[in-house]
Design a protein around this motif. Structure first.
Motif, short mmCIF file in Angstrom:
data_model
loop_
_atom_site.label_atom_id
_atom_site.label_comp_id
_atom_site.label_asym_id
_atom_site.label_seq_id
_atom_site.Cartn_x
_atom_site.Cartn_y
_atom_site.Cartn_z
N GLU A 1 51.44 -28.06 26.18
CA GLU A 1 50.30 -27.28 25.42
C GLU A 1 50.48 -26.11 26.29
O GLU A 1 50.57 -25.95 27.32
N LYS A 2 50.97 -24.36 25.75
CA LYS A 2 50.97 -23.36 26.60
C LYS A 2 49.25 -23.14 27.70
O LYS A 2 49.16 -22.72 28.40
N GLY A 3 48.80 -23.69 26.58
CA GLY A 3 46.93 -23.38 27.16
C GLY A 3 46.94 -24.62 28.50
O GLY A 3 47.53 -24.86 28.99
N ARG A 4 45.34 -23.99 28.40
CA ARG A 4 45.05 -25.66 29.50
C ARG A 4 44.34 -26.41 28.92
O ARG A 4 44.19 -26.66 27.63
N ALA A 5 43.53 -27.16 30.17
CA ALA A 5 43.02 -28.34 29.41
C ALA A 5 41.79 -27.85 29.09
O ALA A 5 40.83 -26.64 29.09
N VAL A 6 41.60 -28.35 27.67
CA VAL A 6 40.00 -28.69 27.53
C VAL A 6 38.35 -28.37 27.92
O VAL A 6 38.28 -27.15 28.30
N GLU A 7 38.81 -28.49 29.41
CA GLU A 7 37.30 -28.43 29.75
C GLU A 7 38.05 -27.50 30.97
O GLU A 7 36.79 -27.05 31.82
N ASP A 8 38.93 -27.21 31.22
CA ASP A 8 39.57 -25.47 32.20
C ASP A 8 39.15 -24.60 30.98
O ASP A 8 39.82 -23.13 31.40
N ARG A 9 38.98 -24.36 29.30
CA ARG A 9 38.79 -22.96 28.81
C ARG A 9 37.75 -22.80 28.71
O ARG A 9 36.89 -24.02 28.62
N ARG A 10 37.82 -21.30 28.49
CA ARG A 10 36.38 -20.54 29.67
C ARG A 10 37.22 -19.13 28.16
O ARG A 10 37.76 -18.98 28.91
N LYS B 1 29.61 -14.24 29.33
CA LYS B 1 28.83 -13.49 29.76
C LYS B 1 29.54 -12.39 29.91
O LYS B 1 28.28 -10.90 30.54
N THR B 2 30.47 -11.57 29.51
CA THR B 2 30.49 -10.06 29.35
C THR B 2 29.79 -9.38 28.08
O THR B 2 29.83 -8.13 28.44
N GLY B 3 29.89 -10.12 27.08
CA GLY B 3 29.24 -9.62 26.14
C GLY B 3 30.45 -9.35 25.04
O GLY B 3 29.88 -9.07 24.03
N LYS B 4 31.25 -9.65 25.60
CA LYS B 4 32.55 -8.78 24.61
C LYS B 4 33.72 -8.80 25.08
O LYS B 4 34.39 -9.72 26.22
N CYS B 5 34.67 -9.29 23.73
CA CYS B 5 35.88 -9.13 24.39
C CYS B 5 36.68 -8.88 25.06
O CYS B 5 36.65 -7.11 25.14
N VAL B 6 37.01 -9.69 25.70
CA VAL B 6 37.88 -8.63 27.35
C VAL B 6 39.87 -8.92 27.30
O VAL B 6 40.76 -8.34 28.11
N ASN B 7 39.94 -9.23 26.14
CA ASN B 7 41.38 -9.72 25.78
C ASN B 7 42.48 -10.73 26.29
O ASN B 7 43.27 -9.87 27.34
N CYS B 8 41.38 -12.04 26.50
CA CYS B 8 42.65 -13.00 27.53
C CYS B 8 43.92 -12.54 27.86
O CYS B 8 44.40 -12.07 26.71
N LYS B 9 44.69 -12.54 29.08
CA LYS B 9 46.22 -12.27 28.36
C LYS B 9 46.12 -13.98 30.11
O LYS B 9 45.54 -14.17 30.64
N TYR C 1 46.98 -15.71 26.71
CA TYR C 1 46.84 -16.03 25.52
C TYR C 1 45.09 -16.24 25.55
O TYR C 1 44.90 -15.89 26.58
N CYS C 2 44.65 -15.79 24.39
CA CYS C 2 43.52 -15.92 23.88
C CYS C 2 42.58 -17.76 23.84
O CYS C 2 43.49 -18.27 23.08
N ASP D 1 48.10 -8.78 20.47
CA ASP D 1 46.63 -8.15 20.97
C ASP D 1 46.21 -8.32 19.42
O ASP D 1 45.12 -7.05 19.08
N LEU D 2 46.29 -8.87 18.01
CA LEU D 2 45.81 -8.68 17.53
C LEU D 2 45.08 -9.42 17.45
O LEU D 2 44.08 -10.83 17.83
N ALA D 3 43.91 -8.97 16.77
CA ALA D 3 42.15 -8.69 16.89
C ALA D 3 42.04 -9.19 15.19
O ALA D 3 42.26 -8.90 14.58
N VAL D 4 41.37 -11.05 15.14
CA VAL D 4 41.34 -11.47 14.18
C VAL D 4 39.94 -12.14 13.99
O VAL D 4 39.05 -13.16 14.71
#
Length: 466
Positions: free
Chosen positions: A34-43, A48-56, A58-59, A287-290
């Motif tokens: 799995e290229k992402g994180r464990a479910v407890e580490d997903r944030r 907090k920011t109130g807007k999408c910061v386009n995480c890298k 991956y989202c 960077d495709l936002a849906v």
């Protein structure tokens, strides 16, 4: 590394493959990549920011243990008629039996025992009568609602169970290639933490979800994995006040309606209805936002949101439906300066864009605060836009007020599961040792059917061992 089974993707299909193998007493060694994180580490930092910061890179909403399911509103559709075309591959009776079985597993791990959409027969008949008058079909489907926050707790329990039972999960690793030898899949190549590794396995299961559909399509082309272009869904996320949807929300929770509006008669359907929910943003590769939507068990908004999706098929001379949908999304993102766009339905009919100040005076206040007011029709293909407009007006006959001036339409809502891998009913491809599951395979749509496909795959692997 040598394993009996390697699973690419820790979404519902991959998770339930491993889970069912354990339930069947399998002693095969299993690794999930799995290229992402464990479910407890997903944030998601947007809280907090109130807007999408386009995480890298991956989202976090779409990637990590449990896939997009952990941050969706967690609806389990309990009818074989909903969730893709898997019943056409394995049979309706087998599909329904597998749904019932998989549902019991969700209950074991803490799913709410309450099922929405049961009872209220006379009110359902009235809704169906109005749908028929409007030229729409109401699909009966009981719903088990996990809720966004509860879904994360449930999948955490599953994650810990798999780890305790000896399933190895490699977080932060991405599959880069298959290892094929004389038409047989011998395993995969992965990369993560600045290093490359090979995993040799007797069975390779690809279950990368909608996010991995494009990648799987490229593998099919490169290695001649039998497949065919399928359907791609292009549409909008609609948001109205709860008062408008009050009866449907109470009686059905989710109104699954299907129509074929004139003049094009493409299939158009509602999808993922969220009473008291929130519109959300997901980011895909490049960077495709849906747009998407979810709802919590406890926290509620004043609005209901749902998707309206128009199905498109391509065969000749163009046969790349995923690329087509991506271009629609990219154009919409460009007009919204990288943000989700929102427009009032009345402004669409009047041929004008929506201005931010107009939203401030509306009864329907957007639950996606950083959506940019504009003109989605400047990017949406004519055929899809006409289908959506006519479907919304038909919906107004079922749910009076749905097609009001202030109804909000967010764009783009895109569903990438168009590449359909050819398999037998035990999910064997034409490449020996290779199996493809879930939404990326083109056969399922949504949590339950993807989970079902995993259950059946796990059962098949365990039985082969015996």
């Amino acid at each position: 590394m040598q394993k009996d089974v390697v699973i690419i993707g820790a979404g519902p299909a991959g998770i339930f493959t491993a889970l069912e193998m354990l339930k069947r007493g399998s002693r095969q060694s299993i690794v999930i990549v799995e290229k992402g994180r464990a479910v407890e580490d997903r944030r998601c930092p947007k809280s907090k920011t109130g807007k999408c910061v386009n995480c890298k890179p991956y989202c976090h909403i779409t990637t990590g243990f449990s896939g997009a399911g952990a941050f969706s509103d967690g609806k389990l559709s309990l009818s074989y008629e909903v969730g893709g075309d898997l019943p056409s591959l394995i049979g309706a009776d087998r599909a329904q039996a597998a749904i019932d079985y998989t549902d019991r597993i969700y209950l074991e791990f803490g799913a709410d025992s309450h099922v929405e959409g049961l009872g209220s027969t006379e009110e359902v008949k009235d809704i169906r009568k109005r749908a028929i008058r409007a030229g729409l079909k109401l699909v009966d489907c009981p719903i088990r609602h996990l809720g966004t926050e509860k879904a994360q707790e449930l999948y955490y329990a599953i994650e810990q169970h798999l780890l305790r039972s000896g399933v190895e999960i490699l977080f932060g690793y991405e599959c880069t290639d298959l290892m094929l030898e004389n038409g047989v899949c011998r395993g995969v190549r992965i990369t993560g933490g600045g290093m490359e590794r090979e995993i040799q396995a007797g069975h390779t299961v690809i279950a990368t979800g909608r996010r991995g559909a494009d990648w799987l399509e490229s593998l099919c082309a490169e290695y001649n994995i039998a497949h065919q272009p399928g359907t791609v869904d292009i549409g909008v996320r609609v948001e109205v006040r709860n008062e408008v949807m009050e009866t449907v929300n109470r009686v059905l929770y989710e109104s699954k309606l299907v129509g074929y509006p004139r003049p094009f008669k493409n299939k158009v359907r509602t999808f993922c209805q969220n009473p008291g929910g929130f519109v959300s943003q997901e980011n895909y590769d490049n960077d495709l936002a849906v747009v998407n939507g979810h709802s919590y068990k406890e926290l509620k908004s004043d609005n209901t949101n749902l998707a309206i999706l128009c199905s498109h098929n391509f065969s000749h001379p163009f046969n790349q439906p995923i690329a087509y949908a991506q271009k629609v999304g990219e154009l919409t993102n460009m007009l919204g300066a990288g943000h989700i766009m929102v427009q009032r339905f009345g402004d669409i009919l009047d041929g004008k864009r929506t201005w931010q100040k107009e939203l401030a005076f509306s009864n329907v206040r957007p639950t996606l605060p950083d959506a940019v007011a504009g003109d989605i029709t400047a990017a949406m293909p004519y055929r899809a836009m006409i289908n959506i407009i006519n479907f919304i007006q038909a919906m107004d006959e079922v749910v009076p007020g749905f097609a009001s001036t202030e109804t909000l339409l967010y764009s783009p809502e895109l569903k990438f599961y168009s590449n359909r891998v050819k398999m037998d009913d035990t999910f064997r491809t034409n490449v020996q040792g290779l199996h493809c599951l879930g939404d990326s395979s083109g056969w399922t749509r949504g949590l339950m059917m993807a989970s079902v496909m995993g259950v059946l795959m796990g059962r098949s692997l365990a039985e082969e061992e015996a």
